[in-house]
Design a protein around this motif. Sequence first.
Motif, PDB file in Angstrom:
ATOM      1  N   ILE A 148       6.140  -1.806   8.882  1.00 34.32           N
ATOM      2  CA  ILE A 148       5.897  -1.876   7.437  1.00 34.32           C
ATOM      3  C   ILE A 148       5.893  -3.320   6.944  1.00 34.32           C
ATOM      4  O   ILE A 148       5.622  -3.570   5.775  1.00 34.32           O
ATOM      5  CB  ILE A 148       6.930  -1.059   6.637  1.00 34.32           C
ATOM      6  CG1 ILE A 148       8.334  -1.586   6.848  1.00 34.32           C
ATOM      7  CG2 ILE A 148       6.834   0.404   6.975  1.00 34.32           C
ATOM      8  CD1 ILE A 148       9.323  -1.022   5.853  1.00 34.32           C
ATOM      9  N   GLN A 205      -1.131  -0.803   3.146  1.00 32.75           N
ATOM     10  CA  GLN A 205       0.238  -0.848   2.637  1.00 32.75           C
ATOM     11  C   GLN A 205       1.112  -1.817   3.412  1.00 32.75           C
ATOM     12  O   GLN A 205       2.220  -2.136   2.982  1.00 32.75           O
ATOM     13  CB  GLN A 205       0.881   0.548   2.706  1.00 32.75           C
ATOM     14  CG  GLN A 205       0.139   1.614   1.900  1.00 32.75           C
ATOM     15  CD  GLN A 205      -0.887   2.359   2.744  1.00 32.75           C
ATOM     16  OE1 GLN A 205      -1.316   1.871   3.788  1.00 32.75           O
ATOM     17  NE2 GLN A 205      -1.294   3.530   2.291  1.00 32.75           N
ATOM     18  N   CYS A 206       0.665  -2.283   4.553  1.00 30.62           N
ATOM     19  CA  CYS A 206       1.501  -3.138   5.393  1.00 30.62           C
ATOM     20  C   CYS A 206       1.276  -4.607   5.055  1.00 30.62           C
ATOM     21  O   CYS A 206       0.221  -5.160   5.376  1.00 30.62           O
ATOM     22  CB  CYS A 206       1.195  -2.894   6.871  1.00 30.62           C
ATOM     23  SG  CYS A 206       2.177  -3.942   7.976  1.00 30.62           S
ATOM     24  N   PRO A 207       2.236  -5.263   4.414  1.00 33.06           N
ATOM     25  CA  PRO A 207       2.060  -6.688   4.107  1.00 33.06           C
ATOM     26  C   PRO A 207       2.275  -7.555   5.337  1.00 33.06           C
ATOM     27  O   PRO A 207       2.982  -7.181   6.280  1.00 33.06           O
ATOM     28  CB  PRO A 207       3.144  -6.949   3.053  1.00 33.06           C
ATOM     29  CG  PRO A 207       4.193  -5.924   3.321  1.00 33.06           C
ATOM     30  CD  PRO A 207       3.483  -4.716   3.864  1.00 33.06           C
ATOM     31  N   SER A 253       4.186   3.557  -0.369  1.00 34.50           N
ATOM     32  CA  SER A 253       3.441   4.274   0.663  1.00 34.50           C
ATOM     33  C   SER A 253       4.124   5.561   1.105  1.00 34.50           C
ATOM     34  O   SER A 253       5.159   5.526   1.767  1.00 34.50           O
ATOM     35  CB  SER A 253       3.256   3.361   1.886  1.00 34.50           C
ATOM     36  OG  SER A 253       2.672   4.093   2.930  1.00 34.50           O
ATOM     37  N   ALA A 267       6.662  -2.095  -0.180  1.00 33.66           N
ATOM     38  CA  ALA A 267       5.790  -1.341   0.713  1.00 33.66           C
ATOM     39  C   ALA A 267       6.313   0.066   0.921  1.00 33.66           C
ATOM     40  O   ALA A 267       5.553   1.039   0.919  1.00 33.66           O
ATOM     41  CB  ALA A 267       5.660  -2.063   2.052  1.00 33.66           C
TER      42      ALA A 267
END
Length: 527
Positions: free
Chosen positions: A138, A173-175, A51, A47
């Motif tokens: 994140i 982008q944030c898992p 990003s 991530a």
Amino acid sequence: MQAHLLYQISQIRQLEQSAKTALAPGNLMQAAGAAAAKLAAQLIDEAHAKSPRLSNIDSHRAICILAGPGDNGGDAFEVAYQLARLDQANQLQIHVLVCGSIEDYSDDAKLSLHRAKSRNCRWLQLDEIQKFDPKQYILIVDGLFGIGLNRPITGEIASLIEAINKQVHQISQCPVLALDVPSGLNANTGQIIGSGAVGIALIASHTITFIGNKPGLHTAQGKDYAGVVRVDDLGVEKHLYPAPYARLSTRAELSTLVKPRKQDSNKGSYGDVIVVGGGAGMQGAPLLAGRAALYTGAGRVHVEFVEAFSGIDFSHPELMCRLAESSDFSAKNLVIGPGLGDSQKAIAILRLGLVQTPTIVIDADALNLLSKHADLAQLCRDRSLQSWHTIITPHPLEAARLLNCSATDVQNDRCQAAQTLAKKFQATVVLKGAGSVIADQEHITINSSGNPALATAGTGDVLAGVCGTLLAQGLNALDVARLATFIHGLAADDCVKNGLGPIGLSASEIIPAIRTALNQLVYPNHN
């Protein structure tokens, strides 16, 4: 570890208890935390690398670990401890949101909590939930509820999940990493617990599931909520595992079912398929099935229409088209139902097919006729007395008609519904949908291929045609259903990879992709 084997919650619980008798207290939870922390660290790195937004926040990286009130919360504490231990350069800001009372945790969870508190973590309480901002993280780790949840999530935790689901999808982008199962999802059925107005589940981008894989991660709403699924057996001894409840279809297993073709062969070597359907205004449906049968290798394909037809498919003149009359189905492989209608002629032809042909695929309108006419349903069941091959391919609404229940009832437990149909009609069943379920009276397989591109008119007709051809190749009904469903979904996956769909992909466009997928399966070394 065999990730394609699927176990129900009760089986996992028994495995947990058996494994714990040979382990020191907390070992299983610590193994789960270590496995999840390793994956979490990988997701954080990915991530951060992808990003620019995250790179510009500051030199530290903030993650949030959600710890629920049960042992799933204990797993979360262990993830916090293991991540902090791995973070020797102190680059992570680890926030732990505690959503349970410490005195209510099990001894194992308390041990993991103690280990986590020995590390440099920031501890948040549930009463601070109004300050929770998903945008600052994140990675979010979901350790709220595991497989033991049996009631809808409500109150502040439901609000927390709603905020995460909303915000995270705005920040792709944030898992979100779920521990064992996304909170709120039934690991057996793939449905949100309390689906409807009160039900909510956390949408994960990744799920690491422990001890064994679960069917609910691969069918129904689980396909939208579990994300990429990884399995870790936590070192549980193989001899402790029972027979699996179900299996996931795999390329390796299915690639052995169809053999490369011999040079010394002819069209008679690969069987005749008859497709019957095409009532008024529905002539396209049997043509799709016929074309799919042609593209997957049938020696000859006949398309018979219950209503008038021009007599030729100009785009595929190889198809032999004619009006359906009192045909002799005894030496043919029959696909019946696409656009068939419910006329007396349709009923008569279905009755004839049920008593004459040793191999039959029953789809669409023919399924509705089975649900309306008890004598046809009995003829279907009686086929098993001669060991004839019967495949039925309902979508959830058709399955509901056959079972005399609602489509919601079918979707609430797709595996059970498919096997109930198999027993009722003495047939192999393909229950179509997200994570299609293939079942006979003894086996359940969940299909692992496919995507929303298949949610369009005509794709079911195509699947029926593929089944017809594979039956003509001499495979048994269960293998036909598993292989046909897999290459049908694989073709859709390949189309999307090549920029075709998922929005707007048509059934006609999938047919040549199925041919390619089948050839790549049978001839993997050919260019």
